[in-house]
Design an enzyme around this catalytic site. Structure first.
Site, PDB file in Angstrom:
ATOM      1  N   ASP A  20      -6.530   3.943  -7.606  1.00 23.42           N
ATOM      2  CA  ASP A  20      -7.620   3.630  -6.665  1.00 23.42           C
ATOM      3  C   ASP A  20      -8.927   4.304  -7.089  1.00 23.42           C
ATOM      4  O   ASP A  20      -9.994   3.687  -7.036  1.00 23.42           O
ATOM      5  CB  ASP A  20      -7.259   4.101  -5.242  1.00 23.42           C
ATOM      6  CG  ASP A  20      -6.341   3.121  -4.529  1.00 23.42           C
ATOM      7  OD1 ASP A  20      -6.252   1.956  -4.971  1.00 23.42           O
ATOM      8  OD2 ASP A  20      -5.715   3.520  -3.537  1.00 23.42           O
TER       9      ASP A  20
ATOM     10  N   LYS B 276       2.784   4.448  -0.117  1.00 25.05           N
ATOM     11  CA  LYS B 276       2.199   5.163  -1.259  1.00 25.05           C
ATOM     12  C   LYS B 276       2.707   6.616  -1.356  1.00 25.05           C
ATOM     13  O   LYS B 276       2.858   7.147  -2.451  1.00 25.05           O
ATOM     14  CB  LYS B 276       0.677   5.141  -1.181  1.00 25.05           C
ATOM     15  CG  LYS B 276       0.092   3.758  -1.439  1.00 25.05           C
ATOM     16  CD  LYS B 276      -1.431   3.802  -1.465  1.00 25.05           C
ATOM     17  CE  LYS B 276      -2.008   2.405  -1.669  1.00 25.05           C
ATOM     18  NZ  LYS B 276      -3.467   2.413  -1.761  1.00 25.05           N
TER      19      LYS B 276
END
Ligand code: NAP
Length: 284
Positions: free
Chosen positions: A108, A71
């Protein structure tokens, strides 16, 4: 003349990635919205991440989800075109090309907010305890503050990381500084409306030690880890008086829905896919 829309190609890239439920989730979103798609898993070695992403898009891929441990690499690759949330989170889980440029977002936080609201626990005006200061916690701090929580207290096994995360948040969102606090797991005592476990402890079949943590009336305990049976954290929360308990499967489906919306300009429904994936989880 063939008027059928052409198949769009998506994938999740990570290592390990075999366990990922993203292909099943996005395939269902495609069926629901009528968008023909092919969603694969790409297992990648660290040294090959950049070239694999470049090859995916030059071969006509429409969008990539990024998972552990890439990420932050994805954030670096897309640094010139990051969404505000990705920029402050320091991590990207959604990549796409626009006018020849790689763009990145972190969904997220949006996934967590969507799920908390779906569960009837809007963060607005709530006292929230966030346990953990890793990548998952980084992605949700800003959305929780922007959603108007009354207090966000970040605690972590390694307290320095909780302090660093809080300092980072204060720099980027100075207007929220008064609503933000940080410390060690021992300093989490209090009465909370929402307690979010953003640690990986449940994967190790343990719960973080949280002495003095109490749940307000109607409070929610939320574990970002999901499982077929209640996680150790959720078992601990129930024993400590949490009225409501939820695992992170809803967040997983909701963050995928947010990625899907970025790529396809249409928001799929979360509930039917969540029900299906929950059934699959129980069967596996
Ligand atoms: P990470 O960056 O590796 O961070 C791990 C965090 O867990 C750190 O804060 C670490 O504390 C803490 N920790 C680990 N074991 C612990 C234990 N036994 N007791 C107390 N704290 C412990 O991982 P991440 O990316 O933040 O992910 C965390 C979890 O969230 C993972 O299990 C992941 O699967 C889940 N997640 C779920 C979703 C979803 O959509 N449902 C999305 C993202 C992540 P230290 O700093 O002290 O090491």
């Amino acid at each position: 003349m063939n008027t059928r829309p052409s198949v769009k190609f998506f994938a999740v890239i990570g290592n390990p990635v075999e366990h990922s439920r993203s292909p099943a989730i996005h395939t269902q979103f495609g069926l629901e919205t009528g968008i023909p798609l092919d969603y694969q898993k790409i297992a990648c070695q660290p040294e090959a991440f950049t070239s694999t992403v470049e090859a995916f898009f030059s071969d006509g891929g429409s969008g990539l989800n990024v998972t552990v441990p890439f990420k932050e690499d994805a954030w670096q690759m897309a640094h010139a075109h990051l969404s505000p949330r990705a920029r402050v989170a320091g991590a990207v889980n959604t990549l796409w090309m626009q006018e020849g440029q790689l763009h990145g977002c972190n969904t997220d936080g949006e996934g967590l907010l969507l799920d908390l609201r779906r569960l009837g626990h809007d963060p607005e005006d709530k006292n929230i305890l966030l346990v953990g200061a890793g990548g998952a916690a980084k992605g949700v701090v800003f959305p929780l503050l922007e959603a108007g929580c009354r207090l966000l207290h970040i605690v972590n096994r390694t307290p320095e990381k909780a302090h660093q995360l809080a300092d980072h948040a204060r720099q980027h969102l100075p207007q929220a500084a008064q609503r933000l606090d940080s410390g060690s797991l021992d300093g989490a005592a209090g009465q909370w409306d929402i307690v979010i476990n953003a640690t990986s402890s449940s994967l190790q079949q343990s719960a973080p030690s949280l002495p003095g943590v109490a749940y307000a009336a109607n409070a929610l305990a939320y574990d970002m880890v999901y499982a077929a049976t209640p996680t150790p954290f959720l078992q601990q929360a129930k024993a400590s008086g949490a009225a409501h308990c939820a695992d992170g499967l809803g967040m997983l489906v909701a963050q995928a829905a947010a990625s899907f919306a970025i790529w396809n300009s249409i928001s799929p429904s979360i509930e039917p896919v969540l029900k299906l994936i929950r059934e699959q989880l129980h069967q596996s």
